[in-house]
Design a protein around this motif. Structure first.
Motif, short mmCIF file in Angstrom:
data_model
loop_
_atom_site.label_atom_id
_atom_site.label_comp_id
_atom_site.label_asym_id
_atom_site.label_seq_id
_atom_site.Cartn_x
_atom_site.Cartn_y
_atom_site.Cartn_z
N ASN A 261 -54.18 -17.50 11.90
CA ASN A 261 -55.34 -16.89 11.25
C ASN A 261 -55.45 -16.64 9.88
OD1 ASN A 261 -56.30 -17.07 13.92
ND2 ASN A 261 -55.59 -15.08 14.51
N ALA A 262 -54.29 -17.15 9.25
CA ALA A 262 -54.49 -17.18 7.69
C ALA A 262 -54.41 -18.39 7.01
CB ALA A 262 -53.06 -16.44 7.22
N PRO A 263 -55.26 -18.44 5.92
CA PRO A 263 -55.60 -19.70 5.25
C PRO A 263 -54.36 -20.15 4.64
CG PRO A 263 -56.51 -18.26 3.87
CD PRO A 263 -56.10 -17.38 5.27
N VAL A 264 -54.23 -21.66 4.58
CA VAL A 264 -53.12 -22.41 3.81
C VAL A 264 -53.63 -23.62 2.94
CG1 VAL A 264 -50.85 -23.42 3.96
CG2 VAL A 264 -51.22 -21.66 5.64
N LYS A 265 -53.33 -23.58 1.65
CA LYS A 265 -53.83 -24.86 1.11
C LYS A 265 -52.69 -25.84 0.69
CE LYS A 265 -57.24 -26.86 -1.41
NZ LYS A 265 -58.07 -26.18 -2.68
N ASP A 266 -52.79 -27.22 0.95
CA ASP A 266 -51.58 -27.72 0.74
C ASP A 266 -52.21 -28.92 -0.52
OD1 ASP A 266 -49.91 -27.20 2.90
OD2 ASP A 266 -51.44 -27.68 4.08
N TYR A 267 -50.87 -28.97 -1.16
CA TYR A 267 -51.25 -30.14 -2.27
C TYR A 267 -50.29 -31.20 -2.10
CZ TYR A 267 -53.99 -26.47 -4.62
OH TYR A 267 -55.09 -25.33 -4.79
N TYR A 268 -50.81 -32.46 -2.00
CA TYR A 268 -49.94 -33.61 -1.78
C TYR A 268 -49.62 -34.31 -3.20
CZ TYR A 268 -51.25 -32.76 3.19
OH TYR A 268 -50.98 -32.15 4.23
N ILE A 269 -48.25 -34.30 -3.38
CA ILE A 269 -47.96 -34.89 -4.72
C ILE A 269 -47.26 -36.30 -4.63
CG2 ILE A 269 -46.65 -34.28 -7.12
CD1 ILE A 269 -48.72 -32.18 -5.95
N GLU A 270 -47.54 -37.28 -5.26
CA GLU A 270 -46.60 -38.32 -5.39
C GLU A 270 -46.03 -38.22 -6.73
OE1 GLU A 270 -47.53 -43.12 -6.32
OE2 GLU A 270 -48.67 -42.15 -4.35
N ASN A 271 -44.64 -38.26 -6.63
CA ASN A 271 -43.95 -38.01 -7.91
C ASN A 271 -43.91 -39.20 -8.64
OD1 ASN A 271 -43.49 -35.07 -7.29
ND2 ASN A 271 -41.90 -35.79 -5.64
N ASP A 272 -43.38 -39.03 -9.93
CA ASP A 272 -43.29 -40.17 -10.90
C ASP A 272 -42.14 -40.94 -10.18
OD1 ASP A 272 -45.40 -39.41 -12.17
OD2 ASP A 272 -44.03 -38.49 -13.89
N ASP A 273 -41.02 -40.51 -9.51
CA ASP A 273 -39.97 -41.44 -9.24
C ASP A 273 -40.16 -42.07 -7.91
OD1 ASP A 273 -39.93 -39.17 -7.45
OD2 ASP A 273 -37.86 -38.32 -8.12
N GLY A 274 -41.56 -41.58 -7.19
CA GLY A 274 -41.91 -42.53 -5.97
C GLY A 274 -41.53 -41.66 -4.83
N SER A 275 -40.99 -40.50 -4.87
CA SER A 275 -40.80 -39.66 -3.90
C SER A 275 -42.09 -38.72 -3.66
CB SER A 275 -39.66 -38.84 -4.12
OG SER A 275 -39.76 -37.95 -5.22
N ARG A 276 -42.08 -37.92 -2.67
CA ARG A 276 -43.44 -37.33 -2.24
C ARG A 276 -42.97 -35.79 -2.05
NH1 ARG A 276 -43.76 -42.13 0.03
NH2 ARG A 276 -46.04 -43.47 -0.51
N ALA A 277 -43.85 -34.80 -2.34
CA ALA A 277 -43.88 -33.72 -2.17
C ALA A 277 -44.92 -32.85 -1.74
CB ALA A 277 -43.30 -32.99 -3.46
N VAL A 278 -45.10 -31.69 -1.04
CA VAL A 278 -46.16 -30.92 -0.68
C VAL A 278 -45.97 -29.57 -1.02
CG1 VAL A 278 -47.67 -30.03 1.33
CG2 VAL A 278 -46.64 -32.31 1.25
N ILE A 279 -46.83 -28.84 -1.89
CA ILE A 279 -46.91 -27.71 -2.21
C ILE A 279 -47.81 -26.89 -1.29
CG2 ILE A 279 -47.59 -25.85 -4.07
CD1 ILE A 279 -46.81 -28.23 -6.37
N GLU A 280 -47.00 -26.01 -0.80
CA GLU A 280 -47.92 -25.16 0.57
C GLU A 280 -48.30 -23.63 -0.08
OE1 GLU A 280 -46.31 -25.05 4.71
OE2 GLU A 280 -45.34 -23.41 3.91
N ILE A 281 -49.50 -23.28 -0.24
CA ILE A 281 -49.89 -22.06 -0.62
C ILE A 281 -50.28 -21.52 0.40
CG2 ILE A 281 -51.33 -20.76 -2.26
CD1 ILE A 281 -49.17 -22.49 -3.64
N LYS A 282 -49.63 -20.32 0.87
CA LYS A 282 -50.01 -19.45 1.83
C LYS A 282 -50.70 -18.06 1.35
CE LYS A 282 -46.04 -20.70 4.89
NZ LYS A 282 -44.88 -20.08 5.90
#
Length: 855
Positions: A261-282
């Motif tokens: 019941n708490a909001p979470v905002k996710d930012y999906y990143i395509e890194n310059d080196d081709g890998s991927r990341a997600v920044i999870e802001i609770k």
């Protein structure tokens, strides 16, 4: 039960989709929002160090006083020490150390600390424990306890602490040079000097101009904003000490969801080196975000933003929002060059463009799925770009006219071993991709295509990879040259001990990096990728990467090059036995016998020997007699064999620099009256008592005619400030009544092309007063540009010694160019046209520059 299992599977799959399967998951921190609020000081908006102050406050390294920072307030010893400890990530350790002191038998004193390393600490109560901790860890000596901690800190002491805590390796003895550019270098404490030297090279210490000299003022105090600037520049070093990593990428998607019941905002990143990341802001977690000079939280971020983020473990400490938003567009053109990580094309307007590729970049050929290996010279392509980055490539191949070869499209690929002026053109010696050495002749005006610009033959350097366009297979006269992308360009030369190889990564310990004539500590333990086309050798024998584990603990020399996905090892040489170093001028080279003579030492070389020349990896056939070399060799029986050759002589741009006097040869009539002057015409003038700069030395040429044109930049610096002179006014000196008569006989510097076409003239003084007797020749890379004050900050500077006929490490790290003429890419330019990273070739007298040629 089945229904429950199905629901759980949906929840699991949804979670994987939200978080990005295969992506690194990061989170924010609880303190972020408080740190951002603390960074909004009211008294820094117009301060020159606004950005460093905000960044360091958001990282909890610097702290203010409520809503004020007091940037100009002088910092005390105790304040400076604590800031340095925070930057190195040791504040928590220091506080825990203080708790152990308080828990020892005997309790605490009124100052809160007992059982200290020494009772002589004269600091405020809140600072006692930090000082005691620093002494206990060897950061300070016990003698430092007597420092007047509440008094203003000396600049040299603060620099010393920062260097030690940032892990910057000290530089001793004859390897020092940068500090000697300060006129007050003798005032620097000899204990601190080895640590201040690297900070000057890094740019954390710049000094200040006082009159015509550059001073460090080591015993003076420094303000809070000055220390903030130093720490900010050293952040990459402190980050390495703390284990902080940085990555860049683009936010490709954002989404919101609820967890408990708490909001979470996710930012999906395509890194310059081709890998991927997600920044999870609770909820109650966030990350400071820097946008220009302002700081806020992740609510600023949106799809398409180009960011750099800094992470420690799974926590994001800081995000920098780079310039540019989600600008998607298409570019169409024809491929001129393609390497593993770069694509050069000619667009529909005839402009040459270069783009970085990722191994994940999708490619389709005539609508069918393809790969990067399908990209070839001459293909018509359409690129989809987002923020200037290639997101997809579509290739169109016309199969209707096979077998036809258009004149000028036969190509020879290779590396330039030598380029010499010959008649009205240039002779090129090329080491072809087939391993042959061939000679070609090109005209002065041959079209030269270069990454990001159209150049000239004078921009082509030894070591460049080129494509020569020929009209026939037997032709030795190319009609066009394309200089290839910077794939394979040397990034660094390192050495270390092999610890192992796995998953495409080579582990090295005790790593040192070659920098400006010396080996400096790089890392105690590090991993390096190996490029697919790397050349790997052990004792002169070629090996494959999987063989490396057979040679653990052996010393390895590696050349890191620009490569697919960043810098990787492009060359590796491992050899047994002792290392021998020869630093001499190359006396001769015998290509047939494969031997070089350096000083009085004859050293064999073989196919495993690599040459690094001006950031280019070359075969030994590219060496030229007279160059200064650092040769790394090993013993094979009784003979030393050259393994790696580093060329220390810079490749001077193909422009000529003269110095001498403007002719003042009067023409008299039959009565002895002066009626005009010889040697000055509408399109040329005579330089008398002239010298030309060759290989770092001035050689006397006698009198020289130099040609003028409407683009020639003429500057009169005989007075302050200097002023520009038109071509018409300059050539009017030939008339007896010219208002430019005062220029006759003046001492000048001239920059021309290889055919004496004058690019720039700098009139600097009277022959008797100046005559260029004290000038010095310097090469360096531009570290920073201060256009407002006419200053260039330099790094890796080297001066030429006419006495030793060789280049040596210079102490110059800043020059004043208010009285200089500046030439870049064959054209007169201003300071705003110079960029950090540019290579500069300088004629200077002390800290005053008179000629600057930039590449």
């Amino acid at each position: 039960m089945r229904r429950l299992i199905a629901i759980l599977l949906v929840v699991i799959l949804s979670t994987l989709q939200v978080l990005g399967f295969g992506a690194q998951i990061y989170q924010g921190t609880e303190q972020a929002k408080y740190l951002v609020e603390l960074s909004r000081f009211k008294d820094i908006e117009n301060n020159w160090a606004k950005k460093p102050i905000k960044v360091l406050t958001a990282l909890s390294i610097f702290r203010g006083y409520g809503d004020r920072f007091y940037p100009d307030r002088i910092i005390t010893y105790e304040e400076a020490l604590i800031v340095a400890l925070r930057a190195a990530g040791q504040e928590e350790n220091a506080q825990r150390y203080m708790q152990t002191l308080k828990s020892r038998p005997g309790g605490t004193t009124s100052n809160g600390v007992q059982n200290r390393q020494t009772a002589a600490i004269n600091a405020d109560p809140w600072a006692y424990g930090y000082v005691d901790y620093a002494i206990s860890k060897g950061i300070l000596s016990k003698a430092d306890a007597t420092i007047p901690w509440t008094k203003p800190a000396q600049r040299q002491v603060v620099a010393y602490w920062l260097a030690k805590l940032a892990g910057v390796a000290p530089i001793y003895g004859t390897e020092q040079g940068a500090i000697y550019n300060f006129s007050d270098w003798r005032d620097i404490n000899e204990v601190y000097a080895p640590y201040i030297e690297p900070l000057v090279r890094i740019g954390a210490i710049k000094g200040s101009i006082s009159g015509n000299s550059l001073k460090f003022r080591p015993e003076d105090s420094l303000a809070r904003n000055e220390m903030a600037s130093m720490v900010y520049i050293l952040l990459p070093y402190f980050a390495k000490v703390q284990g902080i990593v940085s990555k860049g990428g683009i936010i490709v998607r954002t989404s919101s969801r609820y967890v408990d019941n708490a909001p979470v905002k996710d930012y999906y990143i395509e890194n310059d080196d081709g890998s991927r990341a997600v920044i999870e802001i609770k909820q109650d977690f966030d990350v400071p975000v820097l946008n220009g000079d302002d700081i806020d939280l992740t609510s600023w971020l949106k799809n398409g933003d180009n960011i750099t983020y800094y992470a420690k473990g799974n926590n994001i400490l800081f995000i920098e929002l780079n310039a540019g938003s989600n600008n998607a567009n298409r570019v169409e053109g024809v491929i001129l060059d393609v390497s593993q990580d770069q694509l050069t094309l000619e667009d529909s307007s005839g402009n040459t463009r270069i783009y970085t590729l990722s191994k994940y970049t999708p490619v389709d050929v005539n609508g069918l799925a393809g790969s990067l290996s399908d990209l070839k010279y001459g293909q018509s392509v359409s690129l989809k770009l987002v923020n200037g980055r290639v997101k997809s490539i579509s290739v169109y191949i016309d199969n209707n006219n096979p077998g036809y070869v258009t004149p000028g499209t036969i190509r020879v690929y290779g590396q330039v071993l030598d380029i010499i002026k010959s008649g009205d053109g240039y002779a090129l010696r090329i080491y072809t991709q087939n391993g042959d050495i061939k000679d070609y002749y090109v005209s002065e005006n041959i079209p030269v295509l270069m990454p990001q610009k159209t150049g000239s033959i004078q921009d082509v350097l030894r070591g460049d990879f080129v494509a020569l366009y020929l009209d026939s297979l037997n032709s030795a006269t190319p009609s066009k040259i394309a200089v290839q992308s910077n794939y394979g360009q040397v990034v660094a030369v390192i050495k270390g001990n092999i610890k192992g190889y796995a998953n495409g990564q080579l582990a090295l310990s005790d790593v040192k990096r070659y920098e400006n004539g010396t080996w400096v500590d790089e890392s105690g333990y590090a991993f390096y990728g190996i490029s697919n086309d790397a050349k790997l050798y052990v004792d002169g024998n070629k090996i494959i990467a999987d063989d490396i584990n057979n040679y653990k603990s052996m010393r390895a020399y590696a050349v890191l090059t620009n490569n697919y996905g960043g810098s990787k090892i492009g060359y590796l040489n491992v050899f047994k036995g002792y290392e021998y170093t020869y630093e001499y001028t190359l006396s001769s080279i015998d290509y047939a016998a494969q031997r070089i003579t350096v000083g009085n030492n004859v050293l064999p070389y073989n196919s495993s020997t690599a040459v690094v020349n001006s950031d280019r990896l070359m075969p030994p056939e590219g060496l030229v007699s007279g160059e200064d070399l650092l040769v790394i060799a090993s013993k094979d029986g009784n003979n030393s064999i050259a393994r790696l050759v580093l060329v220390e002589t810079p490749q001077w741009p193909p422009y000529m620099i003269f110095k001498g006097n403007i002719v003042a040869d009067a023409i008299k009539n039959q009565y002895g009256n002066i009626i005009g002057y010889n040697g000055i015409y509408d399109d040329r003038f005579e330089l008398v008592k002239s010298y030309i700069l060759k290989s770092g030395q001035w050689e006397k040429t006698g009198d020289e005619y130099l040609y003028l044109n409407n683009d020639t930049n003429i500057v009169d610096n005989t007075s302050t400030p200097g002023r520009s002179i038109t071509l018409r006014d300059f050539t009017s000196m030939r008339y007896n009544d010219s208002n430019m008569s005062y220029l006759r006989g003046k001492f000048i510097y001239v920059v021309s092309d290889a055919f004496n076409n004058t690019i720039a003239i700098n009139v600097v003084g009277d022959a008797g007063d100046f005559a260029g007797s004290g000038d010095r020749i310097t090469t360096a890379y531009i570290d920073a540009v201060d256009a407002g004050n006419g200053l260039l900050s330099l790094k890796n500077a080297r001066d030429y010694s006419q006495f030793k006929s060789s280049w040596f490490i210079s102490g110059a790290d800043m020059i004043n160019v208010k009285k200089a003429v500046i030439v870049k890419n064959g054209m007169p330019v201003g300071l705003n046209d110079i960029n950090p990273g540019d290579e500069a070739f300088i004629v200077r007298d002390g800290s005053i520059g008179y000629v600057v040629i930039v590449r």
